[in-house]
Design a protein around this motif. Sequence first.
Motif, mmCIF file in Angstrom:
data_model
loop_
_atom_site.group_PDB
_atom_site.id
_atom_site.type_symbol
_atom_site.label_atom_id
_atom_site.label_comp_id
_atom_site.label_asym_id
_atom_site.label_seq_id
_atom_site.Cartn_x
_atom_site.Cartn_y
_atom_site.Cartn_z
ATOM 1 N N ALA A 67 28.966 44.230 43.286
ATOM 2 C CA ALA A 67 30.394 44.163 42.947
ATOM 3 C C ALA A 67 31.229 45.288 43.541
ATOM 4 O O ALA A 67 32.416 45.089 43.804
ATOM 5 C CB ALA A 67 30.567 44.141 41.436
ATOM 6 N N LYS A 68 30.658 46.439 43.737
ATOM 7 C CA LYS A 68 31.451 47.601 44.153
ATOM 8 C C LYS A 68 32.245 47.340 45.421
ATOM 9 O O LYS A 68 33.458 47.550 45.451
ATOM 10 C CB LYS A 68 30.565 48.836 44.323
ATOM 11 N N ASN A 69 31.589 46.872 46.487
ATOM 12 C CA ASN A 69 32.303 46.641 47.749
ATOM 13 C C ASN A 69 33.375 45.569 47.613
ATOM 14 O O ASN A 69 34.420 45.647 48.253
ATOM 15 C CB ASN A 69 31.325 46.297 48.872
ATOM 16 N N LEU A 70 33.127 44.584 46.771
ATOM 17 C CA LEU A 70 34.127 43.547 46.533
ATOM 18 C C LEU A 70 35.360 44.130 45.844
ATOM 19 O O LEU A 70 36.487 43.825 46.205
ATOM 20 C CB LEU A 70 33.523 42.439 45.669
ATOM 21 N N GLY A 73 36.658 47.425 48.190
ATOM 22 C CA GLY A 73 36.817 47.160 49.618
ATOM 23 C C GLY A 73 38.131 46.459 49.898
ATOM 24 O O GLY A 73 38.779 45.932 48.989
ATOM 25 N N PRO A 74 38.538 46.407 51.159
ATOM 26 C CA PRO A 74 39.862 45.875 51.504
ATOM 27 C C PRO A 74 39.988 44.349 51.493
ATOM 28 O O PRO A 74 41.089 43.825 51.463
ATOM 29 C CB PRO A 74 40.082 46.412 52.924
ATOM 30 N N LYS A 75 38.884 43.633 51.499
ATOM 31 C CA LYS A 75 38.935 42.173 51.553
ATOM 32 C C LYS A 75 39.575 41.610 50.284
ATOM 33 O O LYS A 75 39.156 41.944 49.169
ATOM 34 C CB LYS A 75 37.516 41.622 51.724
ATOM 35 N N PRO A 76 40.597 40.753 50.426
ATOM 36 C CA PRO A 76 41.272 40.182 49.242
ATOM 37 C C PRO A 76 40.315 39.347 48.388
ATOM 38 O O PRO A 76 39.339 38.785 48.887
ATOM 39 C CB PRO A 76 42.365 39.291 49.833
ATOM 40 N N TYR A 77 40.627 39.251 47.109
ATOM 41 C CA TYR A 77 39.852 38.400 46.218
ATOM 42 C C TYR A 77 40.108 36.939 46.555
ATOM 43 O O TYR A 77 41.227 36.566 46.922
ATOM 44 C CB TYR A 77 40.260 38.621 44.752
ATOM 45 N N LYS A 78 39.078 36.109 46.361
ATOM 46 C CA LYS A 78 39.248 34.671 46.518
ATOM 47 C C LYS A 78 39.835 34.107 45.229
ATOM 48 O O LYS A 78 39.635 34.659 44.145
ATOM 49 C CB LYS A 78 37.896 34.009 46.790
ATOM 50 N N LYS A 79 40.537 33.006 45.360
ATOM 51 C CA LYS A 79 41.083 32.331 44.176
ATOM 52 C C LYS A 79 39.934 31.783 43.338
ATOM 53 O O LYS A 79 38.921 31.337 43.870
ATOM 54 C CB LYS A 79 42.003 31.183 44.595
ATOM 55 N N ASN A 80 40.111 31.819 42.034
ATOM 56 C CA ASN A 80 39.159 31.266 41.074
ATOM 57 C C ASN A 80 37.777 31.921 41.105
ATOM 58 O O ASN A 80 36.785 31.302 40.742
ATOM 59 C CB ASN A 80 39.014 29.748 41.261
ATOM 60 N N MET A 81 37.729 33.188 41.523
ATOM 61 C CA MET A 81 36.462 33.916 41.495
ATOM 62 C C MET A 81 36.034 34.182 40.059
ATOM 63 O O MET A 81 36.880 34.339 39.178
ATOM 64 C CB MET A 81 36.637 35.288 42.191
ATOM 65 N N ASN A 134 42.758 53.375 44.466
ATOM 66 C CA ASN A 134 43.973 52.667 44.834
ATOM 67 C C ASN A 134 43.663 51.189 45.090
ATOM 68 O O ASN A 134 44.362 50.310 44.599
ATOM 69 C CB ASN A 134 44.608 53.298 46.076
ATOM 70 N N THR A 135 42.615 50.941 45.867
ATOM 71 C CA THR A 135 42.238 49.559 46.165
ATOM 72 C C THR A 135 41.877 48.817 44.890
ATOM 73 O O THR A 135 42.327 47.689 44.674
ATOM 74 C CB THR A 135 41.061 49.529 47.163
ATOM 75 N N LEU A 136 41.084 49.451 44.033
ATOM 76 C CA LEU A 136 40.679 48.833 42.771
ATOM 77 C C LEU A 136 41.904 48.386 41.970
ATOM 78 O O LEU A 136 41.984 47.237 41.542
ATOM 79 C CB LEU A 136 39.845 49.837 41.973
#
Length: 150
Positions: A67-70, A73-81, A134-136
Amino acid sequence: MKNIFKKNTSKELIARIEKLTPETQPLWGKMSVSQMMAHCNVAYDMTYTDKYPKPTGFKKFLIKLFAKNLVVGPKPYKKNMRTAPEFLITDSRDFEKEKQILIQNIIKTQELGEDHFENKESHAFGPLTSAQWNTLFYKHLNHHLEQFGV
């Protein structure tokens, strides 16, 4: 990624929150707008309170591994995750109360600033840099504000 520690970014986020109403519907997902704000407040509760027990042992290892990198990290969350169980809000919540708590959390975070968060221990991920904090915070809030069209 915008910087949540900058006053103009926090003002922008608060302005977006102010556009929400109790009737605002999501563009995706099952949460109501009040539940979404309560869900966003969990990240701050984990940062500022001891309300949630910290993961330990193998669970902490898995969270850091998967979970940490998700999350930082800079990659946007997917919908309905799927979300962590602690973040699931299934009961009804008071719109104005959750909104005010969320706004106060944004202000508190901005006022504490980057220096406060540099190498601050996260609930589940260990020490994070201020950029990771900040990203979090920003990525999560932005994702859910977009979910509700603001």
